[in-house]
Design an enzyme around this catalytic site. Structure first.
Site, short mmCIF file in Angstrom:
data_model
loop_
_atom_site.label_atom_id
_atom_site.label_comp_id
_atom_site.label_asym_id
_atom_site.label_seq_id
_atom_site.Cartn_x
_atom_site.Cartn_y
_atom_site.Cartn_z
CD1 TRP A 123 55.77 11.97 8.55
CD2 TRP A 123 54.60 11.93 10.38
NE1 TRP A 123 54.97 10.89 8.39
CE2 TRP A 123 54.06 10.72 9.36
CE3 TRP A 123 53.78 12.03 11.50
CZ2 TRP A 123 53.17 9.73 9.78
CZ3 TRP A 123 52.80 11.06 11.57
CH2 TRP A 123 52.57 10.02 10.97
CB CYS B 286 53.43 6.09 5.99
SG CYS B 286 54.54 6.20 4.54
CG HIS C 58 50.66 7.42 2.46
ND1 HIS C 58 51.24 7.43 3.66
CD2 HIS C 58 49.36 7.68 2.45
CE1 HIS C 58 50.37 7.12 4.71
NE2 HIS C 58 49.14 6.93 3.85
CG ASP D 254 46.65 5.04 5.48
OD1 ASP D 254 47.62 4.82 6.06
OD2 ASP D 254 46.74 5.97 4.47
CE1 TYR E 196 56.21 9.29 4.07
CE2 TYR E 196 57.58 9.97 6.01
CZ TYR E 196 56.32 9.63 5.35
OH TYR E 196 55.43 8.85 6.04
#
Length: 676
Positions: free
Chosen positions: A236, A272, A330, A353, A524
């Site tokens: 990220w 994600c 997400h 997740d 993001y």
């Protein structure tokens, strides 16, 4: 009796795969679903009704106790509880036998053998191997889904739509799950055999592969590259050297194939939606109904107190302080299966997740958390319910922080910010379906607030003293003014960004306000990357007056600062003389330039087709090294079947593909342009 020669096996691939909804797999090996009979013909067998015993076994140490080995003879009827074989027909030296597995059988690759107990032979003859998967079409299976259209969508559909953007601007893009491509099933099975659970105790791990909640949890860990050399490494940072930008992927097949080709080293890089899309591929491949879910304004509650804290300095700059954060969006997964461990009221959609955010049980995995449990605030249930509950329903606290003194002052708190427009693709259509009401009661309602209090009580937070928590006096303070940013022009890369700051005096007396404004490029997850612009103004607001202040950020100002996420956060911290501070904030997502695709002439079976792609440069400068990503698809009239990923240089664009249908669909096209 078994003949002296090795018996041969006819697996009736066409008929069995049709009946078991596995005909899309391109495999010479039989692939079937548990709890349902499949017919096999054995040649070289005499008098099959006499003393034949079949052995089906999977895993490194098959055993009856672990239910990884089954021994069964020919019977007159099918057994629902055990493996069974029913004679269908016989002819000279051959027999057709219907073999059934129980609806709770361990899934995986099986070896099938046969032995004659009357011949005195102690060595069974190997008949071959087959793969057994979950069966959402079987009412006895934990993954049973009564709605056939949903089975088609959540198990058999190879193409999907994933939603992104922010609460003001929801985008969508296509993804090729490709669960039936070439070697994907073998790669999915190898993922299970490379998990930490398998490495620690292979036999026990395999024995648990009858349970979708066990497999879902294991695979949520294996899809990310943390802990276990899983499939995808997260990044990220905005810098993706040494790998591919997460936004450049368009399908799971390439990622999974690259993982295998590299010797099972994590593929670089994912975020994600990549983790969620790959997990969708793996679970659908194994037969577990699965879909992607996008949550907008998604909380990452690192300390487990069901609230997220955001910090800003006196100039309005968003500070990276503390582990809590709020992401623009997400993406995670929902998988459909029953929860015998929790009870029938918690069955149905389960949240998984694979994005590595927080450790669970010592490794980066998350779920399965019952969606019903999340809605009802039952955060004391397995697995990871508090974290998921916070993602959709945490309270958000906005603080002013002074780095020099370490003092923090609450600007305001809000209980309705987190968890908005929770979205998934519609069944059989590309429309967005809002499922927010399935995660929580109406935001701000008494019921929703009662559930929030219930969750805090279950976590022992109701009466717990927290020295960092705001005082009731801080929470009860009301601002003298209100503010918001309105968009006053196109939100496109290459265009100037025009906004309007709207300030309104809520009081019957004059208010003097000093406003510090900043704009930062972000990823993001709202992590600030580079400052783009700043300004300050001082204004006087008459009683109950509203004023508008234009804000312009030119393309030249943000051009070199923008990340591949195309996101900008603009804030205005308003210092009100004699009153409390007011924070005005807006997250902006810029669209990439438009691309138009036209099919030229008539598309025919097995003939090349010409496609024209039109792109207009939106800026007054030459752009270099543009990459156009195209998904080309064979499409039967009933459903999407196959997408082909191609990276095509725009300077030499030519699209040649053998079409097996008489038309081409340029559908949910996802361009990726980097304008330098």
């Amino acid at each position: 009796f078994i003949a002296a020669t090795q018996p041969s096996t006819n697996w009736h691939l066409k008929e069995n795969t049709r009946d078991h909804h596995t005909s899309k797999f391109s495999s010479k090996e039989l692939i079937v679903r548990r709890g349902q009979a499949f017919v096999v013909t054995f040649n070289g067998i005499e008098q099959p009704e006499q003393n034949l015993t079949f052995i089906a076994e999977t895993g490194p140490k098959p055993s009856k106790q672990a239910k990884t080995q089954a021994t069964f003879g020919i019977s007159s009827t099918v057994s629902k509880e055990n493996w069974s074989a029913v004679l269908q027909s016989t002819s000279s030296n051959s027999a057709s036998i219907a073999i059934s597995s129980p609806a709770n059988a361990v899934i995986g690759r099986y070896k099938l053998s046969v032995q004659s107990t009357s011949s005195g032979s102690s060595s069974p003859a190997t008949l071959g191997t087959f793969v057994l998967l979950f069966n959402p079409w079987s009412s006895g299976d934990d993954v049973f889904m009564s709605n056939k259209a949903e089975c088609e969508e959540y198990v058999l559909e190879e193409f999907g739509i994933i939603f992104s953007g922010n609460t003001h601007h929801i985008n969508s893009f296509g993804w090729n799950f490709g669960q039936f491509q070439g070697d994907i099933l073998n790669i999915c099975l190898s993922m299970l055999d490379r998990s930490l659970n398998y490495r620690q105790d292979p036999a026990t791990d395999v024995s648990h592969r009858n349970d979708p909640k066990y497999l879902g949890r294991v695979l949520s860990a294996m899809v990310n590259g943390n802990d276990d050399q899983g499939v995808v490494l997260g990044n990220w940072s905005g810098n993706y050297e040494g790998g591919k930008s997460p936004s450049s992927w368009t399908g799971s097949g390439e990622i999974l194939q690259n993982w295998k080709k590299s010797g099972f080293k994590p593929v670089r890089y994912g975020q994600c939606w990549v983790f969620a899309a790959v997990l969708t591929t793996v679970l659908r491949c194994l037969g577990i109904p699965t879909r992607t879910i996008t949550n907008f304004s998604s909380a990452h509650d690192a300390d487990g107190n069901l609230r997220v804290d955001e910090f800003y300095d006196a100039s309005g700059n968003h500070l990276e302080r503390g582990a809590d954060s709020v992401w623009n969006f997400h993406v995670w997964n929902e998988s459909w299966f029953s929860r015998s461990d929790l009870g029938p009221s918690y069955s149905g959609w389960q949240i998984l997740d694979a994005t590595p955010q927080e450790e669970s049980g010592g490794i980066y995995q998350c779920g399965p958390a019952s969606r019903n449990a999340i809605k009802e605030g039952d955060v004391d249930l397995d697995y990871d319910c508090p974290f998921v509950f916070a993602e959709v329903n945490a309270d958000c606290m906005y603080w002013n922080y002074d780095p020099a003194t370490g003092k923090k002052t609450l600007i305001f708190s809000k209980s309705t910010t987190i968890g908005q427009f929770i979205s998934t693709k519609a069944v059989g259509r590309d429309d967005r379906v809002d499922v927010t009401s399935d995660y929580k009661y109406e935001e701000g309602s008494r019921k929703e607030r009662d559930i929030f209090k219930k969750a805090r009580k279950k976590l022992g937070l109701e009466d717990k003293f927290d020295p960092t928590a705001p005082t009731p006096k801080e929470i009860e303070q009301k601002p003298d003014i209100s503010g918001k940013f309105k968009v006053a022009g196109p939100l496109e890369v290459g265009k100037d960004l025009n906004l309007i700051l709207v300030l309104a005096n809520l009081q019957p007396d004059v208010k003097s306000v000093h406003v510090n404004m900043t704009a930062w490029s972000t990823v993001y997850t709202r992590r600030p990357v580079r400052e783009i612009w700043k300004d300050s103004i001082s204004v006087t607001l008459s009683p109950e007056e509203e004023k508008h202040f234009p804000v312009k950020i030119s393309y030249a100002e943000y051009q070199q600062q923008l990340t591949t996420d195309n996101t900008i956060q603009i804030t205005a911290l308003c210092h009100v003389e004699g009153g409390i501070q007011v924070l005005v904030q807006r997250d902006i997502t810029l669209d990439n330039p438009a691309i138009d695709i036209q099919v030229l002439g008539e598309a025919k079976v097995n003939k090349e087709v010409d496609v024209e792609v039109v792109f207009t440069n939106p800026i007054n400068a030459e752009v270099m090294d543009c990459v156009l990503q195209v998904e080309v698809q064979e499409v039967p009239s009933s459903c999407y079947q196959k997408y082909i990923n191609q990276n095509i240089d725009m300077d030499d664009f030519e699209l040649n593909t053998e079409m097996t249908q008489n038309f081409l669909l340029a559908h949910s096209f996802k361009p990726a342009f980097h304008l330098n």
